[in-house]
Design a protein around this motif. Structure first.
Motif, PDB file in Angstrom:
ATOM      1  N   PRO A 226       4.711   5.293  13.922  1.00  0.00           N
ATOM      2  CA  PRO A 226       3.479   4.647  13.378  1.00  0.00           C
ATOM      3  C   PRO A 226       3.544   3.296  13.753  1.00  0.00           C
ATOM      4  O   PRO A 226       4.620   2.765  14.121  1.00  0.00           O
ATOM      5  N   ASP A 316      -3.810  -0.930  15.352  1.00  0.00           N
ATOM      6  CA  ASP A 316      -3.811  -0.307  14.098  1.00  0.00           C
ATOM      7  C   ASP A 316      -3.754  -1.321  12.732  1.00  0.00           C
ATOM      8  O   ASP A 316      -4.067  -1.266  12.097  1.00  0.00           O
ATOM      9  N   ASN A 319      -6.704  -3.143  12.540  1.00  0.00           N
ATOM     10  CA  ASN A 319      -7.775  -2.398  11.801  1.00  0.00           C
ATOM     11  C   ASN A 319      -7.436  -2.364  10.239  1.00  0.00           C
ATOM     12  O   ASN A 319      -8.294  -2.369   9.461  1.00  0.00           O
ATOM     13  N   VAL A 320      -6.050  -2.198   9.862  1.00  0.00           N
ATOM     14  CA  VAL A 320      -5.625  -2.182   8.353  1.00  0.00           C
ATOM     15  C   VAL A 320      -5.991  -3.552   7.811  1.00  0.00           C
ATOM     16  O   VAL A 320      -6.749  -3.524   6.843  1.00  0.00           O
ATOM     17  N   ARG A 323      -9.937  -3.603   7.417  1.00  0.00           N
ATOM     18  CA  ARG A 323     -10.438  -2.904   6.422  1.00  0.00           C
ATOM     19  C   ARG A 323     -10.109  -3.421   4.753  1.00  0.00           C
ATOM     20  O   ARG A 323     -11.010  -3.386   4.042  1.00  0.00           O
ATOM     21  N   ALA A 675      -0.404   1.232   6.348  1.00  0.00           N
ATOM     22  CA  ALA A 675      -0.546   2.650   6.692  1.00  0.00           C
ATOM     23  C   ALA A 675       0.333   3.577   6.064  1.00  0.00           C
ATOM     24  O   ALA A 675       0.260   4.650   6.029  1.00  0.00           O
ATOM     25  N   ILE A 692       2.455   6.482   0.460  1.00  0.00           N
ATOM     26  CA  ILE A 692       1.389   7.365   0.661  1.00  0.00           C
ATOM     27  C   ILE A 692       1.343   8.739   0.127  1.00  0.00           C
ATOM     28  O   ILE A 692       0.392   9.287  -0.267  1.00  0.00           O
ATOM     29  N   LYS A 701      -3.887  11.237   4.913  1.00  0.00           N
ATOM     30  CA  LYS A 701      -3.581  10.782   6.186  1.00  0.00           C
ATOM     31  C   LYS A 701      -3.623   9.433   6.192  1.00  0.00           C
ATOM     32  O   LYS A 701      -2.874   8.819   6.859  1.00  0.00           O
ATOM     33  N   ASP A 702      -4.720   8.682   5.595  1.00  0.00           N
ATOM     34  CA  ASP A 702      -5.003   7.370   5.667  1.00  0.00           C
ATOM     35  C   ASP A 702      -5.015   6.900   4.363  1.00  0.00           C
ATOM     36  O   ASP A 702      -6.173   7.355   3.598  1.00  0.00           O
ATOM     37  N   HIS A 704      -6.623   4.220   3.138  1.00  0.00           N
ATOM     38  CA  HIS A 704      -7.958   3.704   2.872  1.00  0.00           C
ATOM     39  C   HIS A 704      -8.804   4.638   2.197  1.00  0.00           C
ATOM     40  O   HIS A 704      -9.962   4.192   1.909  1.00  0.00           O
ATOM     41  N   THR A 705      -8.572   6.161   2.461  1.00  0.00           N
ATOM     42  CA  THR A 705      -9.528   6.830   2.227  1.00  0.00           C
ATOM     43  C   THR A 705      -9.422   6.961   0.443  1.00  0.00           C
ATOM     44  O   THR A 705     -10.239   7.776  -0.093  1.00  0.00           O
TER      45      THR A 705
END
Length: 780
Positions: A226, A316, A319-320, A323, A675, A692, A701-702, A704-705
């Motif tokens: 990752p 990635d 993107n993190v 967000r 992540a 996580i 999985k993410d 952010h959800t």
């Protein structure tokens, strides 16, 4: 032929080519993504801002691809080596990797050993041995001896003996095999599936590189590494702590030269028709296949695939960051209320700034409630006097050094002066010092000491996070993951897009906005934004959107792009305070004429607006999507998409990491989402980590959800390591802290890729070991 750019983008976006073509045309004309998404829905068929941002990024890539394709074709044609088959292959190449594979044999490069061998006339020897392995290599090689000579490209050593001839022939075949595009792609696919990233600590670097301890003896399949682990590995290598290499999963140890061919060497041999049938040249050819892999192909692929791993990891991470930044910028504003900002400090004192409801600084002070002066009562008196004088209702406290001590001071003030009805909130002070020393801050607050400017920023970011944070370079806001390890150009482009989208989603009051905020409005440059502020300072507040056209350098095109996102509150036209674009005002007038109502009667009347049929007012210029947006906006003009303002309450008596106990349930604020989990401020000067696996009772999985930066959450303490300043938390409040001395089931990132994948799929209750391993990836 390869489909057009429009067709390829349409396929990727699940849109129609005509939608994509319209969006591209608008972008090429200078339209911004927020403008296209909000006011050109008919043209694009309703593509939203997320789709348009992806389209914009992919369009840039595909155009670069076409430019590179044209350059490659021109180069090969100039060399006189273009063939119909090669031209077709180049024309059909779908990405840069395939294109560069095809160009590899024709790429201008320094004089190679293979080229020197060809100059010496050894190509026929190489061809002969490959075509007929029954030939004796030494015998054939003896036919190609040659004295040293000189060419236009430089000196050539010639061919001194049979060994030199065979070495030269081998170099020719190695370069030929290594530059075979189809074979290279086959090898690439195999290594992508079977490549393993190994990491070992460099001897003698154990103590210096302790923060990379989880990677001192680490292996994982390259396809499953990752982003956060990849960036940690690469940083460790860059700092000279880790030796990071790539190998095949079948080769746990460095293979010997006389071992059977590995799968990749076998593929090279098969592609060249090399077989071991006991013929004189078979071993020489088999060794050539091996040399090709070890000296040419693998080194090329290792560099390429590790580079691709880095690029993906960077993307990635970006993107993190994007967000998290979006969540922070769109955090709930406390609103236009007089606010006192406290920038905590010990020896240097607590800096105090009071701003009125509009954010204007009305008073400042420095108090010394903490060590070494300990002027607690005097500090309370100063704060009480300032709060009463300026009708302060909110106290905004920075979360840095001495934050909890200052929070306690504010709590005592609230108790002593209950009649003031004060509310205290701890906010992130990330970037406040950057703002304080910035050129804009020196212009905005020219007569104020740099140390006090931070308190002003802390106060204003509570009133309106978006309006204040746009004054700071997004990279300084502190919600990134390995942000200094990624492409700064790509990071800046991504973060700028986030800021632009957030600002335009909320809208900007043109009469109160700062130049940095205005500069983020669709179509407005920094110079035009400053021109608006200068014009406003000279002429007074704008009374209408139309008045903006009088601002120097703000032309019709700029007005078209920006007007819908600018608000004129209490102006001449009520629509100027809404998201209805001036170009659509005739539509509203058409509706008013139809229903025989005036503007004031229509705006805000939800029951009446719900009866309107958008299709009734649509025409060639304004379709149903735009009419629907207008009706929705009239129901609640200028509505703010941000959530209601809420605050977290830190537990009294829990002010230091030493105050924490396992199984303690606390309230906190999410400060960063990565992540591998989320960091939460629970008021002890050190963020805790919710892994996580501890975010939810269901598989995540993410992260952010589940959570976002700025969100108030309840957490339970699992484990505290005061010495290393690590706090393991869980949002699954039924979890129990591990018993002292219990052995963790899993070492998180110290495990191999297969076990890690199993762990992530099952996500058992977080144990001490996996939590500790996750801390190795703390935000940078």
């Amino acid at each position: 032929m390869l489909p057009s750019i429009e067709q390829r983008l349409a396929l990727e976006l699940a849109a129609k080519p005509v939608q994509v073509a319209a969006a591209i045309a608008l972008l090429d004309e200078g339209a911004t993504v927020p403008f296209i998404a909000r006011y050109r829905k008919e043209a694009t068929g309703g593509l939203d801002d997320i789709q348009l941002r992806l389209l914009e990024e992919r369009l840039r890539y595909l155009r670069e691809l076409e430019d590179r394709r044209a350059t490659i074709v021109a180069s090969i044609v100039e060399q006189g080596k273009m063939t119909p088959a090669l031209m077709e292959a180049i024309a059909m190449a779908e990405d840069k990797t395939r294109l560069e594979d095809l160009y590899l044999p024709y790429k201008q490069k320094r004089r190679t050993k293979a080229q020197i061998a060809i100059e010496a006339g050894l190509a026929p020897l190489a061809d002969a041995l490959l075509a007929d392995p029954a030939l004796n290599p030494e015998t054939e090689a003896g036919k190609f001896l040659r004295e040293a000579f000189t060419t236009a490209d430089g000196n050539n050593p010639g061919v001194a003996d049979a060994k030199a001839a065979l070495d030269g022939a081998r170099q020719i075949l190695m370069e030929r095999f290594a530059e075979d595009a189809a074979l290279l792609q086959s090898l690439r696919e195999y290594v992508q599936e079977h490549g393993v990233v190994d990491s070992k600590v460099v001897e003698g670097k154990q103590d210096e590189g302790e923060k990379f301890a989880d990677y001192f003896d680490y292996s994982e399949n390259i396809s499953t590494v990752p982003s956060h682990r990849a960036l940690a590995l690469l940083r460790g290598r860059r700092e000279g702590v880790l030796d990071v290499t790539l190998r095949l999963d079948t080769e746990l140890e460095k293979p010997k030269w006389d071992a059977p061919h590995n799968p990749c060497e076998g593929r090279i041999a098969a592609a060249a028709g090399i077989k071991n049938l006991g013929r004189p040249a078979d071993k020489w050819l088999a060794d050539t296949a091996r040399w090709t892999w070890r000296v040419k192909s693998f080194m090329h692929l290792e560099t390429e695939l590790m580079g691709a791993l880095r690029e993906k990891a960077e993307l990635d991470a970006i993107n993190v960051f994007a967000r998290n930044l979006k969540a922070l910028l769109l955090a709930a504003p406390a609103g236009p209320r007089a606010t006192m900002g406290l920038d905590p400090g010990l020896r240097t004192g607590v800096k105090v700034a009071v701003v009125d409801a509009t954010g204007k600084v009305v008073d400042t002070a420095v108090i010394y409630p903490h060590q070494p002066r300990n002027d607690w009562d005097g500090s309370l008196h100063v704060l009480g006097a300032l709060a009463a004088k300026h009708n302060v209702s909110l106290i905004s406290i920075g979360n840095g050094t001495a934050s909890r001590e200052t929070d306690k001071l504010a709590q005592d003030l609230i108790k002593q002066r209950a009649e003031l009805k004060l509310t205290k909130i701890v906010v992130s002070e990330a970037g406040a010092s950057v703002y304080s020393a910035s050129e804009f801050a020196s212009r905005e607050l020219p007569d104020m000491d740099v140390s006090l400017r931070g308190a002003v920023s802390i106060a204003r970011r509570l009133q309106d996070p978006l309006a204040e944070l746009v004054k700071i370079d997004p990279k300084s806001i502190g919600v990134g993951q390995y942000q200094h390890d990624v492409s700064q150009t790509q990071l800046a482009r991504s973060l700028d897009a986030v800021v632009e989208d957030c600002v335009n989603a909320v809208g900007v009051d043109v009469n109160t906005a700062s130049a940095p905020l205005l500069a983020r409005v669709s179509g407005l440059s920094a110079s035009v934004a400053q021109a608006i502020v200068s014009y406003r300072d000279l002429k007074g507040a704008f009374t209408s959107r139309a008045a903006l056209k009088s601002v120097p350098r703000l032309g019709d095109k700029t007005f078209e792009q920006a007007a819908g996102f600018l608000r004129v509150m209490n102006g001449e036209n009520p629509l100027d305070a809404s998201a209805v674009h001036p170009e659509s005002y005739p539509v509203v007038e058409k509706i008013l004429a139809d229903i025989k109502k005036d503007m004031k009667a229509l705006i805000g009347d939800a029951s009446l607006l719900k009866t309107l049929q958008p299709a009734r007012y649509a025409d060639e210029k304004f379709g149903v999507p735009t009419i629907s947006d207008i009706i929705k906006e009239l129901e609640k003009p200028g509505r703010d998409p941000r959530p209601e303002f809420t605050t977290a309450t830190f537990k009294e008596g829990v002010e230091e990491i030493g105050d924490l106990r396992p199984d303690m349930i606390l309230e906190g604020v999410v400060t960063n989402v990565a992540a591998f989990g989320a960091f939460v401020d629970i008021g002890v000067h050190q963020d805790g980590l919710v892994h996580i696996s501890a975010l939810s009772n269901t598989f995540v999985k993410d992260p952010h959800t589940v959570v976002k930066a700025g969100q108030v959450v309840r957490v339970k303490v699992l484990e505290v390591d005061a010495k290393r300043k690590r706090i393991a938390l869980t949002m699954r409040l039924t979890d129990s802290a591990p018993q002292a001395g219990s052995k963790p089931e899993q070492r998180g990132d110290r495990t191999d890729g297969k076990r890690l994948a199993q762990h992530q799929n099952k996500q058992p209750a977080p144990m001490a070991g996996s939590m500790a391993a996750a801390f190795a990836k703390l935000k940078s």
